[in-house]
Design a protein around this motif. Structure first.
Motif, mmCIF file in Angstrom:
data_model
loop_
_atom_site.group_PDB
_atom_site.id
_atom_site.type_symbol
_atom_site.label_atom_id
_atom_site.label_comp_id
_atom_site.label_asym_id
_atom_site.label_seq_id
_atom_site.Cartn_x
_atom_site.Cartn_y
_atom_site.Cartn_z
ATOM 1 N N ILE A 229 0.836 -1.205 0.000
ATOM 2 C CA ILE A 229 0.000 0.000 0.000
ATOM 3 C C ILE A 229 0.870 1.254 0.000
ATOM 4 N N ALA A 230 1.914 1.260 0.835
ATOM 5 C CA ALA A 230 2.768 2.435 0.956
ATOM 6 C C ALA A 230 3.463 2.773 -0.365
ATOM 7 N N HIS A 231 3.876 1.775 -1.108
ATOM 8 C CA HIS A 231 4.717 2.007 -2.275
ATOM 9 C C HIS A 231 3.992 1.887 -3.612
ATOM 10 N N ASN A 232 2.774 1.328 -3.617
ATOM 11 C CA ASN A 232 2.131 1.063 -4.897
ATOM 12 C C ASN A 232 0.738 1.661 -5.068
ATOM 13 N N LEU A 233 0.055 1.976 -3.984
ATOM 14 C CA LEU A 233 -1.312 2.486 -4.108
ATOM 15 C C LEU A 233 -1.284 3.970 -4.432
ATOM 16 N N ASN A 234 -1.453 4.277 -5.704
ATOM 17 C CA ASN A 234 -1.417 5.670 -6.172
ATOM 18 C C ASN A 234 -2.229 5.762 -7.450
ATOM 19 N N LEU A 235 -3.238 6.622 -7.456
ATOM 20 C CA LEU A 235 -4.129 6.751 -8.609
ATOM 21 C C LEU A 235 -3.747 7.896 -9.536
ATOM 22 N N ASP A 236 -2.671 8.614 -9.223
ATOM 23 C CA ASP A 236 -2.315 9.778 -10.029
ATOM 24 C C ASP A 236 -2.028 9.420 -11.485
ATOM 25 N N ASN A 237 -1.411 8.276 -11.709
ATOM 26 C CA ASN A 237 -1.029 7.880 -13.061
ATOM 27 C C ASN A 237 -1.870 6.729 -13.581
ATOM 28 N N VAL A 238 -3.021 6.525 -12.970
ATOM 29 C CA VAL A 238 -3.909 5.435 -13.377
ATOM 30 C C VAL A 238 -5.169 6.031 -13.980
ATOM 31 N N SER A 239 -5.522 5.576 -15.159
ATOM 32 C CA SER A 239 -6.765 6.003 -15.789
ATOM 33 C C SER A 239 -7.746 4.847 -15.698
ATOM 34 N N ALA A 240 -8.592 4.893 -14.681
ATOM 35 C CA ALA A 240 -9.532 3.803 -14.446
ATOM 36 C C ALA A 240 -10.904 4.382 -14.131
ATOM 37 N N ASP A 241 -11.935 3.752 -14.643
ATOM 38 C CA ASP A 241 -13.299 4.127 -14.301
ATOM 39 C C ASP A 241 -13.684 3.400 -13.025
ATOM 40 N N LEU A 242 -13.769 4.147 -11.942
ATOM 41 C CA LEU A 242 -13.990 3.560 -10.625
ATOM 42 C C LEU A 242 -15.440 3.693 -10.204
ATOM 43 N N SER A 243 -15.970 2.660 -9.588
ATOM 44 C CA SER A 243 -17.261 2.753 -8.926
ATOM 45 C C SER A 243 -17.075 3.574 -7.648
ATOM 46 N N VAL A 244 -17.781 4.689 -7.555
ATOM 47 C CA VAL A 244 -17.662 5.543 -6.367
ATOM 48 C C VAL A 244 -18.043 4.748 -5.120
ATOM 49 N N PHE A 245 -19.110 3.992 -5.213
ATOM 50 C CA PHE A 245 -19.597 3.193 -4.089
ATOM 51 C C PHE A 245 -18.587 2.132 -3.669
ATOM 52 N N GLU A 246 -18.160 1.292 -4.605
ATOM 53 C CA GLU A 246 -17.250 0.195 -4.258
ATOM 54 C C GLU A 246 -15.892 0.720 -3.797
ATOM 55 N N THR A 247 -15.401 1.767 -4.446
ATOM 56 C CA THR A 247 -14.110 2.326 -4.049
ATOM 57 C C THR A 247 -14.181 2.910 -2.652
ATOM 58 N N ASN A 248 -15.312 3.511 -2.317
ATOM 59 C CA ASN A 248 -15.456 4.079 -0.977
ATOM 60 C C ASN A 248 -15.504 2.990 0.083
ATOM 61 N N ILE A 249 -16.368 1.998 -0.080
ATOM 62 C CA ILE A 249 -16.550 1.027 1.001
ATOM 63 C C ILE A 249 -15.347 0.114 1.142
ATOM 64 N N ARG A 250 -14.639 -0.189 0.036
ATOM 65 C CA ARG A 250 -13.510 -1.119 0.109
ATOM 66 C C ARG A 250 -12.196 -0.382 0.372
ATOM 67 N N PHE A 251 -11.902 0.619 -0.427
ATOM 68 C CA PHE A 251 -10.612 1.300 -0.324
ATOM 69 C C PHE A 251 -10.610 2.334 0.802
ATOM 70 N N VAL A 252 -11.498 3.325 0.718
ATOM 71 C CA VAL A 252 -11.511 4.369 1.742
ATOM 72 C C VAL A 252 -11.856 3.760 3.103
ATOM 73 N N GLY A 253 -12.884 2.930 3.147
ATOM 74 C CA GLY A 253 -13.263 2.306 4.408
ATOM 75 C C GLY A 253 -12.166 1.442 4.987
ATOM 76 N N GLY A 254 -11.534 0.620 4.129
ATOM 77 C CA GLY A 254 -10.461 -0.241 4.611
ATOM 78 C C GLY A 254 -9.278 0.536 5.141
ATOM 79 N N LEU A 255 -8.895 1.600 4.455
ATOM 80 C CA LEU A 255 -7.753 2.412 4.882
ATOM 81 C C LEU A 255 -8.057 3.156 6.182
ATOM 82 N N LEU A 256 -9.294 3.628 6.334
ATOM 83 C CA LEU A 256 -9.666 4.323 7.569
ATOM 84 C C LEU A 256 -9.623 3.377 8.767
ATOM 85 N N THR A 257 -10.054 2.153 8.569
ATOM 86 C CA THR A 257 -9.959 1.174 9.657
ATOM 87 C C THR A 257 -8.509 0.919 10.035
ATOM 88 N N LEU A 258 -7.651 0.787 9.039
ATOM 89 C CA LEU A 258 -6.234 0.544 9.318
ATOM 90 C C LEU A 258 -5.611 1.726 10.056
#
Length: 616
Positions: A229-258
């Motif tokens: 996560i520290a070295h690879n999770l970066n969306l600046d150079n990624v062009s991806a169509d993200l689900s706002v819902f899924e990205t929030n509950i999995r990524f944002v939610g998971g990171l906030l718990t950590l």
């Protein structure tokens, strides 16, 4: 050099001129030296006995480093601040904060004596959780239990160990065959990039599974995930169509718990990074976000199939917990403002029969197709009304009122009892009931129970009856299949009950909702049947879903030898295995009095109760 001036002394040894060396000091010089040493001794003696708080002062200076080192703003009232100066100050603040991360407080993690501690050069180590909690937090005599928590019952401990081994099998194969990919294909042993995250390798399984690793004490796996996560999770150079819902509950939610678990600000920074990528989706006339956003361009859109391009109730209604908490830990109100605006729109709208349709047009603010459901398209909207209230330590009274009103309408118009006595929640389309219940709606047993137990009112007995009834019905949908796993949806007719009819309803993709209700209902009622039902699920997963390369979904739960779908969903790590593990654990492990689970089973701390809340 010819013509150079010759120095008047020669150097002896390092750099001492010969001309200044004398055999002895004059009496006046001896007195001066003695006076200097005496003065120094007095100062040291005084500091040692009269400045015991020096260490605390130094620590406070370090923690306030950014405020002390930053230059004061030179802008005056009514004058525009120089943007170049502001940028320089922001850059300086970032550098200071990065340099001062080592003083971040991290509560002590409660562990079994047999477990290893998490040690990593980049991970902030623990400190006393009763210190530096902020004036709005309650100091506690103990830390919330994050791992350990073995049950007193021998059988439950053995079963919990089986679940942990399942997690080890799932994770090790993901690490071996699909590391960094979103998910694993366990049959063909390769990576799987789910469409909800585009084709980019965003490590969804890593982020989703990390808190499960932490709770289970799988420290080596956790550290490797942290490094990724520290070295690879970066969306600046990624062009991806993200689900706002899924990205929030999995990524944002998971990171906030950590972040809440560890105090490691890297997780908070990554959560901010991901959430900021979602914000362009909120740029609509009503503030209701669109469903999909491109991580590079910020362009957003809705699904074409969703009632003329509408936004979906369960998606825009499942942001409140994460965005509110993100504002609290960063001090930036913009995230809370986004979800508060959504609620303002929703609460002012007329609801047919008090019910919320699944679709709303984000530009006009009008309801779309009149389809109501506690399953797909509606489910977690209702969940977040109750849990936003719980997360706020019951201060968000508005959320509880909205929840009570919504559940009263659902109970009156959509909850039914079959001829065989099974309680279920039907979908409603254009004022007509469709006697079908989704597996997704099986979370409603735990939801009704949690709502009833956390606030006694005149609906308590009825809601507890529904909670137990829905959980039982979902168990029946499992029990009535050949594999003892539940179908994606099941129907109630004169001929069948709690069984799927169509081939598109007969698959099982490792879903967690039924075991979620088992875990919550076990903790609320202590009825042993919920643990026995959970163990039936474990056995069925081992028999029909476990393969050499991990765990896979199946395409027909009514087949004795079902075909595999070859996908190990990230929510299997985040939810299904976590809920099963907690089902066989002591209640103090991730206590429901201190934590509230987001819809992806990432526990978030309850404000003013849990010292891991870490408000800014």
């Amino acid at each position: 050099m010819p013509g150079a001036i010759i120095p008047q002394y020669q150097r002896l040894g390092s750099s001492v001129p010969v001309s200044v060396i004398r055999r002895s000091l004059r009496p006046r010089e001896k007195c001066l030296i003695l006076l200097v040493f005496a003065t120094l001794g007095i100062v040291v003696f005084w500091a040692f006995f009269y400045l015991p708080e020096y260490g605390k002062v130094s620590y406070q200076v370090q923690k306030a480093g950014a405020d002390l080192l930053l230059p004061p703003s030179e802008s005056k009232h009514g004058e525009a601040e120089d943007p170049h100066k502001r940028d320089d100050i922001e850059k300086l603040k970032i550098r200071i904060e990065n340099d001062s991360e080592k003083v971040l407080d991290k509560p002590e993690v409660k562990r079994d004596s047999t477990e290893r501690s998490f040690n990593h050069p980049e991970v902030i180590q623990a400190s006393d959780p009763s210190k530096d909690l902020g004036e709005n937090l309650i100091p506690r005599s103990r830390s919330p239990m994050l791992n350990g928590g073995e049950d007193r019952d021998d059988k439950s401990r053995e079963r919990r160990n089986v679940v942990k081994k399942m997690m080890q099998h799932a994770w090790e194969n993901y690490e071996l065959y699909a590391w960094g990919k979103n998910e694993l294909r366990p049959v063909t042993k390769r990576g799987h990039s789910a469409s909800i995250f585009g084709s980019a390798s965003l490590g969804a399984s890593i982020i989703d599974g990390m808190d499960t690793l932490y709770i289970m004490g799988m420290d080596a796996e956790f550290q490797k995930g942290r490094d990724w996560i520290a070295h690879n999770l970066n969306l600046d150079n990624v062009s991806a169509d993200l689900s706002v819902f899924e990205t929030n509950i999995r990524f944002v939610g998971g990171l906030l718990t950590l972040f809440s678990f560890t105090g490691d600000s890297m997780y908070k920074d990554k959560a901010v990074h991901i959430a900021d990528k979602l914000l362009p989706a909120f740029n609509t006339q009503t503030g209701i976000p669109l469903a999909i956003v491109n991580s590079r361009t910020g362009t957003s859109k809705n699904y074409g199939w969703a009632s003329g391009g509408s936004s979906i109730l369960s998606e825009f209604g499942t942001l409140h917990m994460e965005f509110t908490y993100l504002s609290d830990i960063t001090g930036d109100p913009k995230y809370r403002e986004k979800v508060d605006r959504i609620r303002d729109v929703i609460k002012k709208m007329d609801k047919p029969k008090g019910l919320y349709p699944n679709y709303i047009h984000p530009r006009s603010g009008k309801w779309g197709q009149a389809h109501m459901s506690l399953g797909a398209l509606g489910d977690s909207f209702y969940e977040y009304l109750l849990k936003a209230w719980l997360q706020s330590n019951k201060q968000d009274v508005e959320a509880r009122i909205l929840y009570d009103d919504a559940m009263q309408a659902i109970t009156e118009h959509m909850v039914r009892t079959s001829q065989g006595g099974l309680i279920y929640v039907s979908d409603m389309k254009f004022d007509r009931l469709e006697h079908k219940m989704d597996h997704l709606a099986c979370f409603a047993g735990g939801l009704y129970g949690l709502g009833a137990k956390t606030q006694h009112n005149d609906q308590f007995s009825r809601h507890m009856e529904i909670a137990e009834g829905i959980t039982n019905t979902c168990h029946e949908s499992y029990s009535r299949s050949n594999t003892k796993l539940g179908p994606e949806s099941f129907r109630f007719t004169d001929a069948i009950e709690a069984k799927a009819l169509k081939s598109t309803e007969k698959y099982y993709i490792l879903r967690p909702e039924t075991v979620e209700s088992y875990m919550i209902m076990w903790r609320l009622t202590k009825e042993q049947k919920y643990r026995e039902w959970g163990w039936e699920v474990v056995q069925a997963l081992e028999r029909h879903c476990k393969v050499e390369g991990g765990y896979t979904g199946i395409k027909n739960v009514y087949s004795d030898d079902p075909q595999k779908d070859d996908v190990q969903q990230s929510f299997f790590l985040a939810e299904t295995l976590k809920y099963l593990y907690l089902l066989f654990s002591d209640d103090n492990l991730i206590s429901l009095d201190e934590w509230v689970f987001n819809t992806e089973a990432h526990p978030l701390p309850i404000k003013d109760v849990n010292p891991y809340y870490r408000a800014a």
